[in-house]
Design an enzyme around this catalytic site. Sequence first.
Site, PDB file in Angstrom:
ATOM      1  N   SER A   1      47.774  47.188  41.180  1.00 50.16           N
ATOM      2  CA  SER A   1      48.381  46.066  41.883  1.00 50.16           C
ATOM      3  C   SER A   1      48.525  46.389  43.364  1.00 50.16           C
ATOM      4  CB  SER A   1      49.763  45.778  41.283  1.00 50.16           C
ATOM      5  OG  SER A   1      50.474  44.863  42.098  1.00 50.16           O
TER       6      SER A   1
ATOM      7  N   TYR B   1      46.287  39.874  46.617  1.00 52.33           N
ATOM      8  CA  TYR B   1      46.546  38.459  46.878  1.00 52.33           C
ATOM      9  C   TYR B   1      46.017  38.137  48.271  1.00 52.33           C
ATOM     10  CZ  TYR B   1      49.770  38.504  42.912  1.00 52.33           C
ATOM     11  OH  TYR B   1      50.312  38.610  41.657  1.00 52.33           O
TER      12      TYR B   1
ATOM     13  N   THR C   1      43.797  37.682  42.869  1.00 51.98           N
ATOM     14  CA  THR C   1      44.617  36.879  41.963  1.00 51.98           C
ATOM     15  C   THR C   1      44.960  35.557  42.632  1.00 51.98           C
ATOM     16  OG1 THR C   1      45.523  38.849  40.903  1.00 51.98           O
ATOM     17  CG2 THR C   1      46.773  36.810  40.661  1.00 51.98           C
TER      18      THR C   1
ATOM     19  N   LYS D   1      40.901  36.344  39.479  1.00 48.69           N
ATOM     20  CA  LYS D   1      41.794  36.423  38.319  1.00 48.69           C
ATOM     21  C   LYS D   1      42.776  35.263  38.332  1.00 48.69           C
ATOM     22  CE  LYS D   1      45.088  39.592  36.080  1.00 48.69           C
ATOM     23  NZ  LYS D   1      46.251  38.682  35.968  1.00 48.69           N
TER      24      LYS D   1
ATOM     25  N   HIS E   1      48.692  34.719  33.770  1.00 53.94           N
ATOM     26  CA  HIS E   1      49.655  35.649  34.355  1.00 53.94           C
ATOM     27  C   HIS E   1      50.711  36.071  33.325  1.00 53.94           C
ATOM     28  CE1 HIS E   1      50.025  36.830  38.705  1.00 53.94           C
ATOM     29  NE2 HIS E   1      51.093  37.429  38.220  1.00 53.94           N
TER      30      HIS E   1
END
Length: 361
Positions: A108, A132, A159, A233, A257
Amino acid sequence: MTDNPDLLETYRTMAAKQLAIGPLAFLNGSAGAGLTQRANRLGFDDITISPRVLRDLRGGGTAIQLLNQSLKSPMLVAPIAYQTLFAPQGECATAMAAAAQGAGMVLSCQSATHMAKVQQAGEGNATWFQMYWQAAGRAATLKLADTAAATGFSALVLTVDAPVNGVRDAEITAAFRLPPDVTAVNLTNAPQPEFAPLKSGESLLFDRVASCLPNWDDVAWLCRNAPLPVIVKGVLSPADAALAVTAGVRAVIVSNHGGRVLDGVPAAIAALPAVVDEVQGAVPVLMDSGIRRGSDIFRALALGASAVLIGRPVMWGLVVNGAQGASHVLRMLRDELEVTMVLAGCRTIADITRDCVHLKR
């Protein structure tokens, strides 16, 4: 723990006892009333396995190739933020677990550990970096992508399904806040947009936040300019999957998610077949959300997934016993997948096709 027929459930129960209420809400909580989180599990119950018998299974196994990466099984650890909330070694312990089991790991961008340390701990196995779109725009997003590439990652997982946080009742009730020593260390120097005070009638979400959100043109730009392949994603719609392929992504991940963003959307496993049919093999399709058994992985593969991402279960193992616990969870899931394959008459992952399952509805 070995006398419990559902070891993963034991890990979940033990993790719930060990975590404080805030981190537990952050890990296990859902958006809204939890309809989607429950649907993620119930969706697998609507898929029965249609086994074949008396087949030659010699020389079989679960190994796959995915975007030029060799994995011992079609599993990757899903990107989960701030893992030092769950164990002192956090993301480093998860990376060690993934490396031990030959699974992939998606780190992440909100990792509480520097990406280089995670790479070192996982012996280069944490090969995908989740990100992101940065609020400061294209230049800031590309800078983060360049940093990931320089650190040794081989793909970017953009994402797109969480431009804002969902309404997470459990976190609100627990008044969850990150401890001061837990931060997104890889975003410390990320530039932030500057705004004037809100004008009368101006909406924080629809005017200010929306002005920083990406669109498909931005995704196409990133695919052209990023130093690594881009994976999108958070896709549930076949139409969005088609737009992703047109934009130039190298893979699509079907995901809601884990039920943490918008409550009431379809289960990821229910959305998977239509996305696979739309993509028609142009890029690999992966999925996450709700997988709890090796037989769930089998079902997802039968419906067209090239691999799956495992999130909360790995964290339960991490909470209970650090890297060893996370590794044990991954090993259990792989073992269960192997047993399912043998009993279903599938020698390799390629043998797991749609005629191996039956949809009840």
